[in-house]
Scaffold this motif. Structure first.
Motif, PDB file in Angstrom:
ATOM      1  N   TYR A  31      11.633  14.823   6.876  1.00 52.16           N
ATOM      2  CA  TYR A  31      10.361  14.110   7.028  1.00 52.16           C
ATOM      3  C   TYR A  31      10.214  12.957   6.040  1.00 52.16           C
ATOM      4  N   HIS A  32      11.348  12.430   5.572  1.00 53.55           N
ATOM      5  CA  HIS A  32      11.301  11.213   4.752  1.00 53.55           C
ATOM      6  C   HIS A  32      11.158  10.031   5.710  1.00 53.55           C
ATOM      7  N   PRO A  33      10.136   9.168   5.503  1.00 57.85           N
ATOM      8  CA  PRO A  33       9.842   8.115   6.489  1.00 57.85           C
ATOM      9  C   PRO A  33      10.986   7.138   6.754  1.00 57.85           C
ATOM     10  N   PHE A  36      14.956   9.823   7.587  1.00 55.28           N
ATOM     11  CA  PHE A  36      15.144  10.930   8.537  1.00 55.28           C
ATOM     12  C   PHE A  36      16.235  10.625   9.564  1.00 55.28           C
ATOM     13  N   ALA A  37      16.516   9.350   9.822  1.00 50.46           N
ATOM     14  CA  ALA A  37      17.510   8.991  10.833  1.00 50.46           C
ATOM     15  C   ALA A  37      18.909   8.781  10.246  1.00 50.46           C
ATOM     16  N   LYS A  38      19.041   8.862   8.928  1.00 51.06           N
ATOM     17  CA  LYS A  38      20.350   8.636   8.309  1.00 51.06           C
ATOM     18  C   LYS A  38      21.246   9.847   8.546  1.00 51.06           C
ATOM     19  N   MET A  39      22.417   9.594   9.119  1.00 46.08           N
ATOM     20  CA  MET A  39      23.369  10.678   9.412  1.00 46.08           C
ATOM     21  C   MET A  39      24.523  10.644   8.423  1.00 46.08           C
ATOM     22  N   ASN A  40      25.093  11.817   8.192  1.00 48.30           N
ATOM     23  CA  ASN A  40      26.357  11.859   7.460  1.00 48.30           C
ATOM     24  C   ASN A  40      27.438  11.266   8.371  1.00 48.30           C
ATOM     25  N   GLU A  41      28.432  10.603   7.766  1.00 46.44           N
ATOM     26  CA  GLU A  41      29.481   9.982   8.581  1.00 46.44           C
ATOM     27  C   GLU A  41      30.399  11.010   9.222  1.00 46.44           C
ATOM     28  N   SER A  42      30.675  12.089   8.475  1.00 48.50           N
ATOM     29  CA  SER A  42      31.557  13.121   9.014  1.00 48.50           C
ATOM     30  C   SER A  42      31.185  14.464   8.400  1.00 48.50           C
ATOM     31  N   CYS A  43      31.730  15.519   8.985  1.00 48.54           N
ATOM     32  CA  CYS A  43      31.440  16.871   8.519  1.00 48.54           C
ATOM     33  C   CYS A  43      32.135  17.125   7.178  1.00 48.54           C
ATOM     34  N   SER A  44      31.391  17.696   6.260  1.00 47.90           N
ATOM     35  CA  SER A  44      31.968  17.985   4.947  1.00 47.90           C
ATOM     36  C   SER A  44      32.902  19.194   4.994  1.00 47.90           C
ATOM     37  N   VAL A  86     -10.371  17.557  30.014  1.00 45.33           N
ATOM     38  CA  VAL A  86      -9.380  16.792  29.257  1.00 45.33           C
ATOM     39  C   VAL A  86      -9.484  15.340  29.696  1.00 45.33           C
ATOM     40  N   THR A  87     -10.060  14.503  28.820  1.00 47.47           N
ATOM     41  CA  THR A  87     -10.211  13.091  29.154  1.00 47.47           C
ATOM     42  C   THR A  87      -8.937  12.336  28.793  1.00 47.47           C
ATOM     43  N   THR A  88      -8.806  11.150  29.360  1.00 50.42           N
ATOM     44  CA  THR A  88      -7.623  10.335  29.112  1.00 50.42           C
ATOM     45  C   THR A  88      -7.462   9.985  27.628  1.00 50.42           C
ATOM     46  N   PRO A  89      -8.531   9.543  26.913  1.00 54.28           N
ATOM     47  CA  PRO A  89      -8.355   9.252  25.476  1.00 54.28           C
ATOM     48  C   PRO A  89      -7.908  10.484  24.673  1.00 54.28           C
ATOM     49  N   ILE A  90      -8.449  11.642  24.997  1.00 54.77           N
ATOM     50  CA  ILE A  90      -8.030  12.863  24.282  1.00 54.77           C
ATOM     51  C   ILE A  90      -6.559  13.151  24.560  1.00 54.77           C
ATOM     52  N   MET A  91      -6.153  12.979  25.799  1.00 56.40           N
ATOM     53  CA  MET A  91      -4.752  13.247  26.163  1.00 56.40           C
ATOM     54  C   MET A  91      -3.816  12.263  25.473  1.00 56.40           C
ATOM     55  N   PHE A  92      -4.161  10.967  25.480  1.00 58.52           N
ATOM     56  CA  PHE A  92      -3.302   9.976  24.832  1.00 58.52           C
ATOM     57  C   PHE A  92      -3.220  10.209  23.327  1.00 58.52           C
ATOM     58  N   ALA A  93      -4.349  10.526  22.705  1.00 48.91           N
ATOM     59  CA  ALA A  93      -4.346  10.775  21.253  1.00 48.91           C
ATOM     60  C   ALA A  93      -3.497  11.996  20.919  1.00 48.91           C
ATOM     61  N   THR A  94      -3.626  13.025  21.732  1.00 47.57           N
ATOM     62  CA  THR A  94      -2.832  14.231  21.501  1.00 47.57           C
ATOM     63  C   THR A  94      -1.346  13.956  21.675  1.00 47.57           C
ATOM     64  N   LEU A  95      -0.988  13.260  22.742  1.00 50.33           N
ATOM     65  CA  LEU A  95       0.420  12.969  22.995  1.00 50.33           C
ATOM     66  C   LEU A  95       1.014  12.071  21.908  1.00 50.33           C
ATOM     67  N   ALA A  96       0.226  11.088  21.459  1.00 51.85           N
ATOM     68  CA  ALA A  96       0.713  10.218  20.378  1.00 51.85           C
ATOM     69  C   ALA A  96       0.921  11.030  19.106  1.00 51.85           C
ATOM     70  N   GLY A  97      -0.024  11.927  18.814  1.00 48.83           N
ATOM     71  CA  GLY A  97       0.104  12.762  17.618  1.00 48.83           C
ATOM     72  C   GLY A  97       1.299  13.696  17.694  1.00 48.83           C
ATOM     73  N   VAL A  98       1.483  14.317  18.847  1.00 52.07           N
ATOM     74  CA  VAL A  98       2.620  15.235  19.025  1.00 52.07           C
ATOM     75  C   VAL A  98       3.940  14.473  18.921  1.00 52.07           C
ATOM     76  N   THR A  99       4.009  13.318  19.557  1.00 55.37           N
ATOM     77  CA  THR A  99       5.241  12.526  19.530  1.00 55.37           C
ATOM     78  C   THR A  99       5.591  12.093  18.110  1.00 55.37           C
ATOM     79  N   LEU A 100       4.596  11.593  17.376  1.00 57.95           N
ATOM     80  CA  LEU A 100       4.863  11.139  16.006  1.00 57.95           C
ATOM     81  C   LEU A 100       5.188  12.308  15.081  1.00 57.95           C
ATOM     82  N   ALA A 101       4.470  13.412  15.240  1.00 57.58           N
ATOM     83  CA  ALA A 101       4.708  14.567  14.372  1.00 57.58           C
ATOM     84  C   ALA A 101       6.100  15.154  14.579  1.00 57.58           C
ATOM     85  N   LEU A 102       6.567  15.119  15.818  1.00 58.50           N
ATOM     86  CA  LEU A 102       7.862  15.734  16.125  1.00 58.50           C
ATOM     87  C   LEU A 102       9.006  14.715  16.179  1.00 58.50           C
ATOM     88  N   LEU A 103       8.733  13.457  15.875  1.00 58.28           N
ATOM     89  CA  LEU A 103       9.758  12.407  15.973  1.00 58.28           C
ATOM     90  C   LEU A 103      11.037  12.735  15.204  1.00 58.28           C
TER      91      LEU A 103
END
Ligand SMILES: [Zn+2]
Length: 136
Positions: A31-33, A36-44, A86-103
């Protein structure tokens, strides 16, 4: 095969698909901003390359799409069960939150699943014969 070296656990923990011991990503960066996407080049442990060729993880985008679809359906079912309407704004806010939290998890799981399709598990013999081949 050791009990803790199942394919599922290997993918969830983003371990090397060849030996299921080495880490694909550096420890403590999930969860380092910016890291988080930095990969090791090869298996140690076995030397398996985690980026065998440029653009190797292009296909992981489709795995990520599938994971996000699962998140969206789950979020929709949970919201539908909890709220009267379930209104559209609630659904979009929830989906954006879930997507960012689990990115970070989605990024790592999709890459881990993608490389696990092409690299076969070799168990203990993988650690004794370092290689960078994708197809053993
Ligand atoms: Zn390995």
């Amino acid at each position: 095969m050791k009990p803790d070296s199942s394919l599922f656990k290997s993918i969830v923990a983003a371990k090397c698909p060849r030996c299921r011991e080495g880490r694909m990503f550096p420890a403590g960066t999930l969860y380092h901003p910016t890291k988080f996407a930095k990969m090791n080049e090869s298996c140690s442990c076995c030397g398996q390359s985690f980026e065998p060729e440029p653009g190797y993880y292009f296909g992981a985008m489709f795995v990520s799409y599938g994971l996000n679809t699962i998140y969206f359906v789950a979020a929709w079912l949970i919201l539908d069960g909890l709220l009267d309407e379930v209104t559209t704004p609630i659904m979009f806010a929830t989906l954006a939150g879930v997507t960012l939290a689990l990115l970070p998890l989605t990024f790592r799981w999709s890459r881990s699943m993608w490389i696990s399709i092409f690299v076969r598990y070799q168990g203990n013999k993988a650690a004794s014969s370092p290689s960078t081949a994708t197809h053993p």
